[in-house]
Design an enzyme around this catalytic site. Sequence first.
Site, PDB file in Angstrom:
ATOM      1  N   LEU A 291      17.939  -0.327  39.079  1.00 56.77           N
ATOM      2  CA  LEU A 291      17.789   1.047  38.618  1.00 56.77           C
ATOM      3  C   LEU A 291      16.309   1.396  38.715  1.00 56.77           C
ATOM      4  CD1 LEU A 291      20.039   1.076  35.396  1.00 56.77           C
ATOM      5  CD2 LEU A 291      20.627   1.921  37.677  1.00 56.77           C
ATOM      6  N   ASP A 292      16.002   2.616  39.156  1.00 58.09           N
ATOM      7  CA  ASP A 292      14.610   3.049  39.226  1.00 58.09           C
ATOM      8  C   ASP A 292      13.981   3.010  37.836  1.00 58.09           C
ATOM      9  OD1 ASP A 292      15.074   3.525  41.897  1.00 58.09           O
ATOM     10  OD2 ASP A 292      15.431   5.673  41.613  1.00 58.09           O
ATOM     11  N   GLN A 293      12.658   2.987  37.788  1.00 58.45           N
ATOM     12  CA  GLN A 293      11.980   2.901  36.492  1.00 58.45           C
ATOM     13  C   GLN A 293      12.296   4.092  35.583  1.00 58.45           C
ATOM     14  OE1 GLN A 293       9.424   4.882  35.208  1.00 58.45           O
ATOM     15  NE2 GLN A 293       9.115   6.208  36.977  1.00 58.45           N
TER      16      GLN A 293
ATOM     17  N   THR B 138      15.218   5.667  35.575  1.00 55.86           N
ATOM     18  CA  THR B 138      16.663   5.723  35.362  1.00 55.86           C
ATOM     19  C   THR B 138      17.036   4.854  34.167  1.00 55.86           C
ATOM     20  OG1 THR B 138      17.072   6.065  37.721  1.00 55.86           O
ATOM     21  CG2 THR B 138      18.920   5.286  36.402  1.00 55.86           C
TER      22      THR B 138
END
Length: 251
Positions: free
Chosen positions: A113-115, A117
């Site tokens: 997951l992106d930072q 998200t």
Amino acid sequence: MSRRLRLPAGHNTLSQILFDQGFGARRECDGLVLHGLVTVGDQVVDDPDAVFPEDGLALTVEGQPWLTHVRALVMLHKPAGYECSLKPGAWPGVHNLLPVPLRRRGLQPVGRLDQDTTGLLLMTDDGPLLHKLTSPKHHVPKVYEVTCKHPVTQAMCDKLLKGVVLDDDPAPVAAHAAERVLPEGAAPDADTLHLRLTLLQGKYHQVKRMVAAVGNRVEGLHRSQIGRLALPDDLAPGQWRWLDDVALVLP
């Protein structure tokens, strides 16, 4: 007891169990036991070579309750501001949210997951399970709650379901499900910025790129479900929990 003696299947010495669980180097684990800092059930055990089952053993180590898992699988409610990389750069890694024993065991995120998200993230040290959960052949559905910059239209949902072309692959990528999520009590034709998107793939920045491909922009992103496992309401951001029923996240 000599450690050279053959042990029953599924059993090991207490010191070795502590080592495998991530409580320190072998000598440190011996020391924990010898100093009376480990209880099994409600009994202090001071023999590092005492033999116990490896899995499902209820321990207390220096006052910390611990249930042993030969293979670890945990769910984490990832907050914003953390990277899923094993070698994080600008942001702290999600490993920092786990207790020290699990950090030592080298749990890997199941996908990333992106930072920015948030939401449900699985982590494991079980290599075959990690492959099964991340392989595109197994089609594990993942549900995302998307907050968009512009109102989400039914036409956008239809395009996402039909498939959009991303810049790294000429083959269209389609959502497994896409629906407008309306506020409670709102009329069916009311505007909404909330999109619920279900994907079977795991491409780089896939949700953001798919939403951009239909003329919108992601302003907030939260993963609410993997397979049949929904993020528990009582698991706060930054908290983790053992996941014992792996069938919930397998297709």
